[in-house]
Motif scaffolding. Structure first.
Motif, PDB file in Angstrom:
ATOM      1  N   ILE A   1      16.681  47.414  21.305  1.00 46.17           N
ATOM      2  CA  ILE A   1      15.693  46.230  21.781  1.00 46.17           C
ATOM      3  C   ILE A   1      14.224  46.694  22.088  1.00 46.17           C
ATOM      4  O   ILE A   1      14.135  47.637  22.685  1.00 46.17           O
ATOM      5  CB  ILE A   1      16.073  45.768  22.904  1.00 46.17           C
ATOM      6  N   PHE A   2      13.477  46.045  21.227  1.00 50.56           N
ATOM      7  CA  PHE A   2      11.929  46.399  21.554  1.00 50.56           C
ATOM      8  C   PHE A   2      11.168  45.066  22.244  1.00 50.56           C
ATOM      9  O   PHE A   2      11.586  44.009  21.699  1.00 50.56           O
ATOM     10  CB  PHE A   2      11.057  46.725  20.047  1.00 50.56           C
ATOM     11  N   ILE A   3      10.455  45.598  22.970  1.00 52.05           N
ATOM     12  CA  ILE A   3       9.718  44.479  23.975  1.00 52.05           C
ATOM     13  C   ILE A   3       8.169  44.712  23.370  1.00 52.05           C
ATOM     14  O   ILE A   3       7.641  45.692  23.810  1.00 52.05           O
ATOM     15  CB  ILE A   3       9.986  44.748  25.397  1.00 52.05           C
ATOM     16  N   LYS A   4       7.757  43.348  22.943  1.00 52.63           N
ATOM     17  CA  LYS A   4       6.338  43.210  22.459  1.00 52.63           C
ATOM     18  C   LYS A   4       5.561  42.485  23.515  1.00 52.63           C
ATOM     19  O   LYS A   4       5.902  41.182  23.577  1.00 52.63           O
ATOM     20  CB  LYS A   4       5.863  42.911  21.259  1.00 52.63           C
ATOM     21  N   VAL A   5       4.632  42.660  24.415  1.00 49.38           N
ATOM     22  CA  VAL A   5       3.871  41.914  25.149  1.00 49.38           C
ATOM     23  C   VAL A   5       2.370  41.693  24.593  1.00 49.38           C
ATOM     24  O   VAL A   5       1.837  42.626  24.634  1.00 49.38           O
ATOM     25  CB  VAL A   5       3.673  42.601  26.676  1.00 49.38           C
ATOM     26  N   VAL A   6       2.016  40.356  24.398  1.00 50.23           N
ATOM     27  CA  VAL A   6       0.796  40.293  23.864  1.00 50.23           C
ATOM     28  C   VAL A   6      -0.108  39.351  24.969  1.00 50.23           C
ATOM     29  O   VAL A   6       0.491  38.520  25.511  1.00 50.23           O
ATOM     30  CB  VAL A   6       1.040  38.961  22.782  1.00 50.23           C
TER      31      VAL A   6
ATOM     32  N   PHE B   1       2.723  53.507  23.573  1.00 49.03           N
ATOM     33  CA  PHE B   1       1.437  53.692  23.259  1.00 49.03           C
ATOM     34  C   PHE B   1       1.039  54.303  24.662  1.00 49.03           C
ATOM     35  O   PHE B   1       1.343  53.728  25.556  1.00 49.03           O
ATOM     36  CB  PHE B   1       0.653  52.608  22.793  1.00 49.03           C
ATOM     37  N   LYS B   2       0.047  55.341  24.698  1.00 55.02           N
ATOM     38  CA  LYS B   2      -0.417  55.987  25.878  1.00 55.02           C
ATOM     39  C   LYS B   2      -1.114  55.055  26.708  1.00 55.02           C
ATOM     40  O   LYS B   2      -0.751  54.931  27.812  1.00 55.02           O
ATOM     41  CB  LYS B   2      -1.081  57.014  25.760  1.00 55.02           C
ATOM     42  N   GLY B   3      -2.090  54.388  26.224  1.00 58.81           N
ATOM     43  CA  GLY B   3      -2.823  53.469  27.083  1.00 58.81           C
ATOM     44  C   GLY B   3      -2.136  51.996  27.403  1.00 58.81           C
ATOM     45  O   GLY B   3      -2.789  51.059  27.817  1.00 58.81           O
TER      46      GLY B   3
ATOM     47  N   VAL C   1       3.865  47.655  23.476  1.00 57.98           N
ATOM     48  CA  VAL C   1       5.406  47.911  23.012  1.00 57.98           C
ATOM     49  C   VAL C   1       6.310  48.688  23.891  1.00 57.98           C
ATOM     50  O   VAL C   1       5.814  49.732  24.066  1.00 57.98           O
ATOM     51  CB  VAL C   1       5.485  48.343  21.591  1.00 57.98           C
ATOM     52  N   PHE C   2       7.265  48.276  24.042  1.00 60.51           N
ATOM     53  CA  PHE C   2       8.103  48.980  24.987  1.00 60.51           C
ATOM     54  C   PHE C   2       9.465  49.323  24.188  1.00 60.51           C
ATOM     55  O   PHE C   2       9.939  48.092  23.774  1.00 60.51           O
ATOM     56  CB  PHE C   2       8.497  48.342  26.486  1.00 60.51           C
ATOM     57  N   SER C   3       9.789  50.567  24.386  1.00 64.16           N
ATOM     58  CA  SER C   3      11.271  50.667  23.347  1.00 64.16           C
ATOM     59  C   SER C   3      12.290  51.332  24.301  1.00 64.16           C
ATOM     60  O   SER C   3      11.894  51.919  25.476  1.00 64.16           O
ATOM     61  CB  SER C   3      10.776  51.588  22.264  1.00 64.16           C
ATOM     62  N   PRO C   4      13.498  51.537  23.860  1.00 58.89           N
ATOM     63  CA  PRO C   4      14.399  52.216  24.631  1.00 58.89           C
ATOM     64  C   PRO C   4      13.956  53.663  25.006  1.00 58.89           C
ATOM     65  O   PRO C   4      13.356  54.333  23.863  1.00 58.89           O
ATOM     66  CB  PRO C   4      15.384  52.217  23.703  1.00 58.89           C
TER      67      PRO C   4
ATOM     68  N   ALA D   1      -2.424  44.566  15.850  1.00 58.29           N
ATOM     69  CA  ALA D   1      -2.303  44.860  14.433  1.00 58.29           C
ATOM     70  C   ALA D   1      -1.590  46.206  14.386  1.00 58.29           C
ATOM     71  O   ALA D   1      -0.714  46.398  13.747  1.00 58.29           O
ATOM     72  CB  ALA D   1      -3.372  44.823  13.583  1.00 58.29           C
ATOM     73  N   GLU D   2      -1.706  47.329  15.336  1.00 58.87           N
ATOM     74  CA  GLU D   2      -1.407  48.503  15.669  1.00 58.87           C
ATOM     75  C   GLU D   2      -0.137  48.453  15.991  1.00 58.87           C
ATOM     76  O   GLU D   2       0.927  49.004  15.587  1.00 58.87           O
ATOM     77  CB  GLU D   2      -2.257  49.367  16.646  1.00 58.87           C
ATOM     78  N   ALA D   3       0.236  47.378  17.131  1.00 60.62           N
ATOM     79  CA  ALA D   3       1.602  47.295  17.710  1.00 60.62           C
ATOM     80  C   ALA D   3       2.742  46.606  16.647  1.00 60.62           C
ATOM     81  O   ALA D   3       3.879  47.078  16.498  1.00 60.62           O
ATOM     82  CB  ALA D   3       1.556  45.989  18.972  1.00 60.62           C
TER      83      ALA D   3
END
Length: 114
Positions: free
Chosen positions: A36-41, A70-72, A49-52, A78-80
């Motif tokens: 499961i990947f979580i994308k917060v816009v 992503f570090k920051g 993006v948060f991943s397992p 678009a990058e996400a």
């Protein structure tokens, strides 16, 4: 024993909706064990993006734990999207849950590893 992916996603969607954040399943993965990947816009065209978490970290093998991709944390959307597209290209079983929240809340609480 870990909850099936479908059950975890349904509960997570309720958590987001309860907190007033619109969310959708952008990609339906394997019901039993899909990653499961979580994308917060956020407004302004940025996303996180948060991943397992990798297996073997703390109790990630039993409970779901998350890491920022992503570090920051927040990058141009678009990058996400490009990162999620790459993930889906080599794992057809992944889930993608997308949340729209102007504050950028992810609702992962203590499950997010720093």
């Amino acid at each position: 024993m870990r909850l099936k992916s479908e059950i975890w996603v349904k509960a997570y969607l309720r958590r987001c909706q309860y907190n007033g954040a619109p969310c959708v399943v952008a990609r339906h993965g394997d019901d039993d064990a899909g990653a499961i990947f979580i994308k917060v816009v956020r407004t302004g065209g940025t996303a996180a993006v948060f991943s397992p978490a990798p297996a073997g970290l703390d109790d990630a093998d039993i409970d779901r734990r998350w890491v920022s991709r992503f570090k920051g944390e927040f990058v141009p959307e678009a990058e996400a999207e490009a990162m999620l597209k790459r993930e889906a290209s080599f794992d057809s079983d992944i889930w993608i849950v997308e949340i729209e929240d102007r504050e950028g809340r992810h609702f992962l609480g203590d499950e997010l590893m720093k």
